[in-house]
Design a protein around this motif. Structure first.
Motif, PDB file in Angstrom:
ATOM      1  N   LYS A  29      -6.265  10.880  -6.074  1.00 40.20           N
ATOM      2  CA  LYS A  29      -5.569  10.100  -6.785  1.00 40.20           C
ATOM      3  C   LYS A  29      -5.491   8.661  -5.606  1.00 40.20           C
ATOM      4  O   LYS A  29      -5.654   7.624  -6.286  1.00 40.20           O
ATOM      5  CB  LYS A  29      -4.195  10.588  -6.896  1.00 40.20           C
ATOM      6  CG  LYS A  29      -4.326  11.693  -7.790  1.00 40.20           C
ATOM      7  CD  LYS A  29      -3.032  12.297  -8.128  1.00 40.20           C
ATOM      8  CE  LYS A  29      -2.331  12.683  -6.971  1.00 40.20           C
ATOM      9  NZ  LYS A  29      -2.686  13.862  -6.356  1.00 40.20           N
ATOM     10  N   THR A  30      -5.184   8.882  -4.637  1.00 41.81           N
ATOM     11  CA  THR A  30      -4.883   7.602  -3.509  1.00 41.81           C
ATOM     12  C   THR A  30      -6.056   6.823  -3.377  1.00 41.81           C
ATOM     13  O   THR A  30      -6.239   5.686  -3.299  1.00 41.81           O
ATOM     14  CB  THR A  30      -4.365   8.148  -2.127  1.00 41.81           C
ATOM     15  OG1 THR A  30      -3.249   9.116  -2.217  1.00 41.81           O
ATOM     16  CG2 THR A  30      -3.827   6.988  -1.161  1.00 41.81           C
ATOM     17  N   CYS A  80      -7.013   4.671  -6.322  1.00 43.59           N
ATOM     18  CA  CYS A  80      -6.011   3.674  -6.406  1.00 43.59           C
ATOM     19  C   CYS A  80      -6.344   2.433  -5.285  1.00 43.59           C
ATOM     20  O   CYS A  80      -6.271   1.455  -5.525  1.00 43.59           O
ATOM     21  CB  CYS A  80      -4.569   4.023  -5.972  1.00 43.59           C
ATOM     22  SG  CYS A  80      -3.204   2.737  -6.346  1.00 43.59           S
ATOM     23  N   ILE A 110       4.410   4.791   0.431  1.00 42.90           N
ATOM     24  CA  ILE A 110       3.665   6.168   0.547  1.00 42.90           C
ATOM     25  C   ILE A 110       4.766   7.106   0.676  1.00 42.90           C
ATOM     26  O   ILE A 110       4.659   8.363   0.728  1.00 42.90           O
ATOM     27  CB  ILE A 110       2.700   6.099   1.492  1.00 42.90           C
ATOM     28  CG1 ILE A 110       3.610   5.547   2.835  1.00 42.90           C
ATOM     29  CG2 ILE A 110       1.615   5.068   1.265  1.00 42.90           C
ATOM     30  CD1 ILE A 110       2.730   5.877   4.085  1.00 42.90           C
ATOM     31  N   ASP A 139       3.010   6.224  -4.303  1.00 42.68           N
ATOM     32  CA  ASP A 139       2.358   7.565  -4.130  1.00 42.68           C
ATOM     33  C   ASP A 139       3.271   8.873  -3.932  1.00 42.68           C
ATOM     34  O   ASP A 139       4.649   8.655  -3.703  1.00 42.68           O
ATOM     35  CB  ASP A 139       1.563   7.579  -2.866  1.00 42.68           C
ATOM     36  CG  ASP A 139       0.501   8.503  -2.826  1.00 42.68           C
ATOM     37  OD1 ASP A 139       0.114   9.205  -3.909  1.00 42.68           O
ATOM     38  OD2 ASP A 139      -0.566   8.222  -2.061  1.00 42.68           O
ATOM     39  N   GLU A 140       2.779   9.844  -4.462  1.00 43.45           N
ATOM     40  CA  GLU A 140       3.830  11.270  -4.190  1.00 43.45           C
ATOM     41  C   GLU A 140       4.971  10.908  -5.094  1.00 43.45           C
ATOM     42  O   GLU A 140       6.025  11.342  -4.779  1.00 43.45           O
ATOM     43  CB  GLU A 140       4.198  11.515  -3.027  1.00 43.45           C
ATOM     44  CG  GLU A 140       2.941  11.840  -1.833  1.00 43.45           C
ATOM     45  CD  GLU A 140       2.076  12.954  -2.294  1.00 43.45           C
ATOM     46  OE1 GLU A 140       2.624  13.633  -3.193  1.00 43.45           O
ATOM     47  OE2 GLU A 140       0.932  13.094  -2.004  1.00 43.45           O
ATOM     48  N   LEU A 167       1.661   7.526  -8.699  1.00 47.82           N
ATOM     49  CA  LEU A 167       0.785   8.566  -8.516  1.00 47.82           C
ATOM     50  C   LEU A 167       1.519   9.580  -8.006  1.00 47.82           C
ATOM     51  O   LEU A 167       2.426   9.580  -7.237  1.00 47.82           O
ATOM     52  CB  LEU A 167      -0.079   7.947  -7.166  1.00 47.82           C
ATOM     53  CG  LEU A 167      -0.695   6.653  -7.351  1.00 47.82           C
ATOM     54  CD1 LEU A 167      -1.497   6.279  -5.988  1.00 47.82           C
ATOM     55  CD2 LEU A 167      -1.692   6.413  -8.527  1.00 47.82           C
TER      56      LEU A 167
END
Length: 326
Positions: A56-57, A60, A77, A130-131, A162
């Motif tokens: 995913k990252t 992105c 993040i 993220d996360e 994400l």
């Protein structure tokens, strides 16, 4: 360590999210298209989910490389923060000045002013978290409120989330329906197939300037088995395998090398010879049949013995009756 041994320009199986190593499977190509569409001029929410290590990252970061120069980007993040801490992180990413002790309301007002100013200059502001499955419901609601600022044509803040599959469960809650209705693009990134694993390994070797066949077909099959098609686990296994081949002064990664690497990486994973599914099913069926047969025989025997006992008791009773009649 093994870079020179294999004639590589760099290590091909790093777990860092390097966009130059992004393997464009159909799944990743579709995810990339969803993100590019989602961060377009219409604004709103974009959601990309997938299991840990599916890329995913990396996807992105690949999108970020394709954005125009008029994009202001805040990449968060660590979402395990209070709303005030999250706003401070966003301000730091966007180079917005703030002073210690500012209330959340004051920071949101300043952020809104920043967004209006950026829009007036023809710039888009994109917030990537993220996360995002670790965001609380309250913070998600605050993020939704941040996207309320808009012109007649577009939202002034574009938000990309994400996260792991749990994020979809959170967004499916009834109290999240207002946010869910603002999602303009959504995609779930699944693991690679067996064929894609082979292509993925060759792609990363090719990017690192290695065009020889280092992994045997048996090795690739085992890598797929142990990794489940998850790119991060593939990278860990391949890196350990190439180190093992280098240490033994060999040339090819075979099945035995993969088995050893898997034992080292997944210490809790016990490697056993797996039975073919048809054989496993037949064996289970045979056990069930034997068990039923055993139970049937026992019940039949008990019933037979019981009937015999009843017959003997009846016969004895009749004899007693005859004796008494005499």
């Amino acid at each position: 360590m093994y870079k020179a041994y294999f004639g590589l320009s760099e290590l091909p199986f790093s777990i860092a999210p390097d966009p130059s190593y992004l393997y464009m499977s159909d799944k990743h190509r579709e995810a990339l298209a969803h993100l590019i569409y989602g961060v377009g001029d219409q604004g709103g929410f974009v959601v990309l989910t997938g299991e840990v290590g599916t890329g995913k990252t990396t996807v992105c970061r690949s999108v970020l490389q394709q954005l125009p120069d008029n994009a202001n980007i805040a990449f968060i993040i660590n979402p395990r923060q209070s709303i005030n801490q999250l706003l401070q992180s966003i301000f730091s990413e966007l180079n917005i000045p703030y002073r210690e002790g500012m209330t959340s309301k004051a920071m949101i007002d300043r952020l809104n002013g920043y967004l209006l100013g950026a829009h007036a200059q023809g710039r888009n502001t994109i917030l990537i978290i993220d996360e995002a499955q670790n965001l609380s419901v309250d913070i998600l609601e605050q993020l939704r409120l941040l996207t309320n600022l808009e012109t007649d044509e577009k939202k002034l803040l574009q938000l990309v989330l994400l996260g792991q599959p749990e994020l979809n469960d959170i967004l499916a809650r009834d109290d999240m329906r207002q946010l869910a209705q603002r999602i303009t693009a959504r995609h779930h990134l699944s693991p690679l197939s067996k064929a894609e694993v082979a292509e993925y390994i060759q792609h990363r070797l090719s990017v690192a300037q290695c065009h020889s066949e280092i992994f045997s077909r048996a090795a690739i099959n085992k890598i797929y088995k142990f990794s489940g098609g998850v790119p991060r686990l593939i990278n860990l296994l391949c890196d350990r395998c190439m180190l093992g081949v280098y240490s033994n002064n060999a040339a090819i990664v075979d099945g035995r090398v993969v088995n050893k690497a898997a034992k080292e990486i997944f210490s809790q994973y016990k490697i056993k010879k797996s039975w073919p599914k048809p054989l496993l099913f037949a064996s289970a069926l045979a056990v069930i049949i034997l068990l039923l047969t055993f139970l049937f025989k026992n019940n039949y025997l008990a019933l037979t013995i019981g009937n015999a006992d009843v017959s003997k008791a009846t016969e004895k009773s009749q004899q007693v009756d005859r004796v008494e009649a005499l």
